[in-house]
Design a protein around this motif. Structure first.
Motif, PDB file in Angstrom:
ATOM      1  N   PRO A 128       0.803  -1.224   0.000  1.00 51.77           N
ATOM      2  CA  PRO A 128       0.000   0.000   0.000  1.00 51.77           C
ATOM      3  C   PRO A 128       0.841   1.282   0.000  1.00 51.77           C
ATOM      4  CG  PRO A 128      -0.918  -1.563   1.547  1.00 51.77           C
ATOM      5  CD  PRO A 128       0.401  -2.136   1.062  1.00 51.77           C
ATOM      6  N   VAL A 129       1.974   1.279   0.714  1.00 50.54           N
ATOM      7  CA  VAL A 129       2.822   2.471   0.732  1.00 50.54           C
ATOM      8  C   VAL A 129       3.425   2.708  -0.652  1.00 50.54           C
ATOM      9  CG1 VAL A 129       4.966   3.459   1.678  1.00 50.54           C
ATOM     10  CG2 VAL A 129       3.269   2.445   3.197  1.00 50.54           C
ATOM     11  N   LEU A 130       3.815   1.657  -1.339  1.00 49.82           N
ATOM     12  CA  LEU A 130       4.338   1.793  -2.699  1.00 49.82           C
ATOM     13  C   LEU A 130       3.277   2.369  -3.630  1.00 49.82           C
ATOM     14  CD1 LEU A 130       6.880   1.157  -4.443  1.00 49.82           C
ATOM     15  CD2 LEU A 130       5.780  -1.007  -5.018  1.00 49.82           C
ATOM     16  N   VAL A 131       2.044   1.883  -3.516  1.00 52.81           N
ATOM     17  CA  VAL A 131       0.951   2.412  -4.336  1.00 52.81           C
ATOM     18  C   VAL A 131       0.677   3.870  -3.985  1.00 52.81           C
ATOM     19  CG1 VAL A 131      -1.522   2.199  -4.835  1.00 52.81           C
ATOM     20  CG2 VAL A 131      -0.083   0.161  -4.807  1.00 52.81           C
ATOM     21  N   LEU A 132       0.654   4.207  -2.702  1.00 52.36           N
ATOM     22  CA  LEU A 132       0.446   5.608  -2.304  1.00 52.36           C
ATOM     23  C   LEU A 132       1.539   6.505  -2.872  1.00 52.36           C
ATOM     24  CD1 LEU A 132      -0.664   5.239   1.406  1.00 52.36           C
ATOM     25  CD2 LEU A 132      -1.992   6.280  -0.433  1.00 52.36           C
ATOM     26  N   LYS A 133       2.784   6.058  -2.757  1.00 53.31           N
ATOM     27  CA  LYS A 133       3.898   6.876  -3.226  1.00 53.31           C
ATOM     28  C   LYS A 133       3.858   7.089  -4.737  1.00 53.31           C
ATOM     29  CE  LYS A 133       8.851   7.143  -3.691  1.00 53.31           C
ATOM     30  NZ  LYS A 133      10.106   6.448  -3.742  1.00 53.31           N
ATOM     31  N   LEU A 134       3.707   6.008  -5.476  1.00 47.66           N
ATOM     32  CA  LEU A 134       3.819   6.110  -6.929  1.00 47.66           C
ATOM     33  C   LEU A 134       2.532   6.542  -7.611  1.00 47.66           C
ATOM     34  CD1 LEU A 134       6.035   2.969  -7.583  1.00 47.66           C
ATOM     35  CD2 LEU A 134       6.730   5.376  -7.467  1.00 47.66           C
ATOM     36  N   VAL A 135       1.407   5.968  -7.206  1.00 42.28           N
ATOM     37  CA  VAL A 135       0.147   6.239  -7.905  1.00 42.28           C
ATOM     38  C   VAL A 135      -0.480   7.543  -7.427  1.00 42.28           C
ATOM     39  CG1 VAL A 135      -2.150   5.361  -8.446  1.00 42.28           C
ATOM     40  CG2 VAL A 135      -0.235   3.777  -8.292  1.00 42.28           C
ATOM     41  N   VAL A 136      -0.611   7.713  -6.125  1.00 41.69           N
ATOM     42  CA  VAL A 136      -1.290   8.898  -5.604  1.00 41.69           C
ATOM     43  C   VAL A 136      -0.361  10.107  -5.570  1.00 41.69           C
ATOM     44  CG1 VAL A 136      -2.529   9.881  -3.634  1.00 41.69           C
ATOM     45  CG2 VAL A 136      -2.887   7.490  -4.254  1.00 41.69           C
ATOM     46  N   ALA A 137       0.819   9.955  -4.976  1.00 43.30           N
ATOM     47  CA  ALA A 137       1.701  11.105  -4.784  1.00 43.30           C
ATOM     48  C   ALA A 137       2.474  11.489  -6.041  1.00 43.30           C
ATOM     49  CB  ALA A 137       2.671  10.840  -3.637  1.00 43.30           C
ATOM     50  N   HIS A 138       2.965  10.521  -6.788  1.00 43.86           N
ATOM     51  CA  HIS A 138       3.835  10.840  -7.925  1.00 43.86           C
ATOM     52  C   HIS A 138       3.072  11.066  -9.235  1.00 43.86           C
ATOM     53  CE1 HIS A 138       7.501  10.973 -10.259  1.00 43.86           C
ATOM     54  NE2 HIS A 138       6.967  10.110 -11.091  1.00 43.86           N
ATOM     55  N   ALA A 139       2.104  10.227  -9.540  1.00 45.42           N
ATOM     56  CA  ALA A 139       1.476  10.270 -10.868  1.00 45.42           C
ATOM     57  C   ALA A 139       0.396  11.339 -11.018  1.00 45.42           C
ATOM     58  CB  ALA A 139       0.883   8.902 -11.210  1.00 45.42           C
ATOM     59  N   VAL A 140      -0.143  11.834  -9.915  1.00 42.66           N
ATOM     60  CA  VAL A 140      -1.234  12.818  -9.991  1.00 42.66           C
ATOM     61  C   VAL A 140      -0.656  14.222  -9.879  1.00 42.66           C
ATOM     62  CG1 VAL A 140      -3.358  13.641  -8.891  1.00 42.66           C
ATOM     63  CG2 VAL A 140      -2.848  11.191  -8.947  1.00 42.66           C
ATOM     64  N   PRO A 141      -0.860  15.059 -10.902  1.00 33.26           N
ATOM     65  CA  PRO A 141      -0.350  16.435 -10.806  1.00 33.26           C
ATOM     66  C   PRO A 141      -1.171  17.241  -9.800  1.00 33.26           C
ATOM     67  CG  PRO A 141      -1.591  16.154 -12.830  1.00 33.26           C
ATOM     68  CD  PRO A 141      -1.528  14.800 -12.169  1.00 33.26           C
ATOM     69  N   GLU A 142      -0.525  18.201  -9.169  1.00 30.37           N
ATOM     70  CA  GLU A 142      -1.216  19.060  -8.204  1.00 30.37           C
ATOM     71  C   GLU A 142      -2.216  19.945  -8.930  1.00 30.37           C
ATOM     72  OE1 GLU A 142      -2.387  20.160  -4.594  1.00 30.37           O
ATOM     73  OE2 GLU A 142      -0.915  18.635  -5.031  1.00 30.37           O
ATOM     74  N   ARG A 143      -1.773  20.490 -10.024  1.00 32.56           N
ATOM     75  CA  ARG A 143      -2.654  21.290 -10.882  1.00 32.56           C
ATOM     76  C   ARG A 143      -2.106  21.196 -12.291  1.00 32.56           C
ATOM     77  NH1 ARG A 143      -0.282  26.347  -7.971  1.00 32.56           N
ATOM     78  NH2 ARG A 143      -1.686  25.605  -6.388  1.00 32.56           N
ATOM     79  N   ALA A 144      -2.890  21.608 -13.236  1.00 31.22           N
ATOM     80  CA  ALA A 144      -2.451  21.534 -14.629  1.00 31.22           C
ATOM     81  C   ALA A 144      -1.212  22.404 -14.815  1.00 31.22           C
ATOM     82  CB  ALA A 144      -3.554  21.990 -15.556  1.00 31.22           C
ATOM     83  N   PRO A 145      -0.166  21.869 -15.424  1.00 31.88           N
ATOM     84  CA  PRO A 145       1.032  22.675 -15.688  1.00 31.88           C
ATOM     85  C   PRO A 145       0.694  23.853 -16.574  1.00 31.88           C
ATOM     86  CG  PRO A 145       1.468  20.335 -16.035  1.00 31.88           C
ATOM     87  CD  PRO A 145      -0.007  20.490 -15.846  1.00 31.88           C
ATOM     88  N   ALA A 146       1.103  25.044 -16.169  1.00 28.18           N
ATOM     89  CA  ALA A 146       0.800  26.253 -16.921  1.00 28.18           C
ATOM     90  C   ALA A 146       1.464  26.230 -18.284  1.00 28.18           C
ATOM     91  CB  ALA A 146       1.278  27.462 -16.128  1.00 28.18           C
ATOM     92  N   GLY A 147       0.765  26.767 -19.255  1.00 27.97           N
ATOM     93  CA  GLY A 147       1.336  26.914 -20.577  1.00 27.97           C
ATOM     94  C   GLY A 147       1.312  25.679 -21.443  1.00 27.97           C
ATOM     95  N   ARG A 148       0.708  24.606 -20.962  1.00 25.55           N
ATOM     96  CA  ARG A 148       0.646  23.391 -21.780  1.00 25.55           C
ATOM     97  C   ARG A 148      -0.687  23.368 -22.512  1.00 25.55           C
ATOM     98  NH1 ARG A 148       2.530  18.095 -18.761  1.00 25.55           N
ATOM     99  NH2 ARG A 148       1.350  17.255 -20.477  1.00 25.55           N
ATOM    100  N   PRO A 149      -0.673  22.991 -23.773  1.00 27.95           N
ATOM    101  CA  PRO A 149      -1.924  22.946 -24.530  1.00 27.95           C
ATOM    102  C   PRO A 149      -2.899  21.903 -23.957  1.00 27.95           C
ATOM    103  CG  PRO A 149      -0.108  22.091 -25.837  1.00 27.95           C
ATOM    104  CD  PRO A 149       0.476  22.640 -24.569  1.00 27.95           C
ATOM    105  N   ASP A 150      -2.400  20.880 -23.277  1.00 24.24           N
ATOM    106  CA  ASP A 150      -3.268  19.847 -22.725  1.00 24.24           C
ATOM    107  C   ASP A 150      -3.547  20.101 -21.238  1.00 24.24           C
ATOM    108  OD1 ASP A 150      -0.695  19.366 -21.869  1.00 24.24           O
ATOM    109  OD2 ASP A 150      -0.871  17.184 -21.996  1.00 24.24           O
ATOM    110  N   ALA A 151      -3.413  21.363 -20.794  1.00 22.41           N
ATOM    111  CA  ALA A 151      -3.556  21.681 -19.371  1.00 22.41           C
ATOM    112  C   ALA A 151      -4.918  21.319 -18.807  1.00 22.41           C
ATOM    113  CB  ALA A 151      -3.270  23.169 -19.134  1.00 22.41           C
ATOM    114  N   GLY A 152      -5.923  21.261 -19.624  1.00 22.91           N
ATOM    115  CA  GLY A 152      -7.264  20.927 -19.132  1.00 22.91           C
ATOM    116  C   GLY A 152      -7.554  19.447 -19.125  1.00 22.91           C
ATOM    117  N   ARG A 153      -6.607  18.613 -19.551  1.00 26.03           N
ATOM    118  CA  ARG A 153      -6.863  17.161 -19.651  1.00 26.03           C
ATOM    119  C   ARG A 153      -6.478  16.431 -18.409  1.00 26.03           C
ATOM    120  NH1 ARG A 153      -5.217  15.879 -25.832  1.00 26.03           N
ATOM    121  NH2 ARG A 153      -6.714  17.293 -26.680  1.00 26.03           N
TER     122      ARG A 153
END
Length: 153
Positions: A128-153
């Protein structure tokens, strides 16, 4: 037996627990989710490639090799769950990334809590800690990166 006792005593460990929290902070997410500059090193490109970065986390296999009772099936199951979880989250639209990651983390906790266990009790926290670290903490962006055309995706 001493190795299992040590792992049980330390639990997720002071350093490992901090890394899970640190990966979920906005500065770390900004680092992981910005595009690598042209001419970036291999390390920089891997850190920003979420699936490749996750695939390098071979911790379950190390545990299977060192801890009695862990087993290679246990290691492969948690490894595949983490890497496939990241793969799923990165292809989802932005508004579905966080709920999908949390659903996968919840499923990981439920699987780890199965009575009789699927691996050694002393290190049941690892999956579960590995899943929390990689899936929840690492793979999910905090917010859409500014200036990217796919920022709303």
């Amino acid at each position: 037996m001493a190795v299992v006792a040590l792992a049980a005593r330390r639990g997720p460990g002071r350093r490992r627990g901090r890394r899970v929290v640190a990966n979920s902070l906005e500065p770390a997410k900004r680092l992981y989710h910005q595009r690598a500059a042209s001419g970036a090193s291999v390390v920089e490109r891997v850190v920003r490639n979420h699936v490749a970065f996750s695939a390098l986390h071979l911790h379950p296999f190390l545990v299977a090799a060192l801890f009695p009772g862990a087993g290679w099936a246990w290691a492969a199951g948690w490894y595949v769950a983490a890497v496939l979880g990241v793969g799923l989250v990165v292809v989802l639209p932005l508004h579905l990334k966080r709920p999908a990651a949390m659903g996968l983390a919840t499923l990981a906790v439920l699987v780890a809590a199965v009575p009789g266990g699927l691996g050694p009790e002393a290190i049941g926290w690892l999956g579960p800690v590995l899943v929390l670290k990689l899936v929840v903490a690492h793979a999910v962006p905090e917010r859409a990166p500014a200036g990217r055309p796919d920022a709303g995706r």
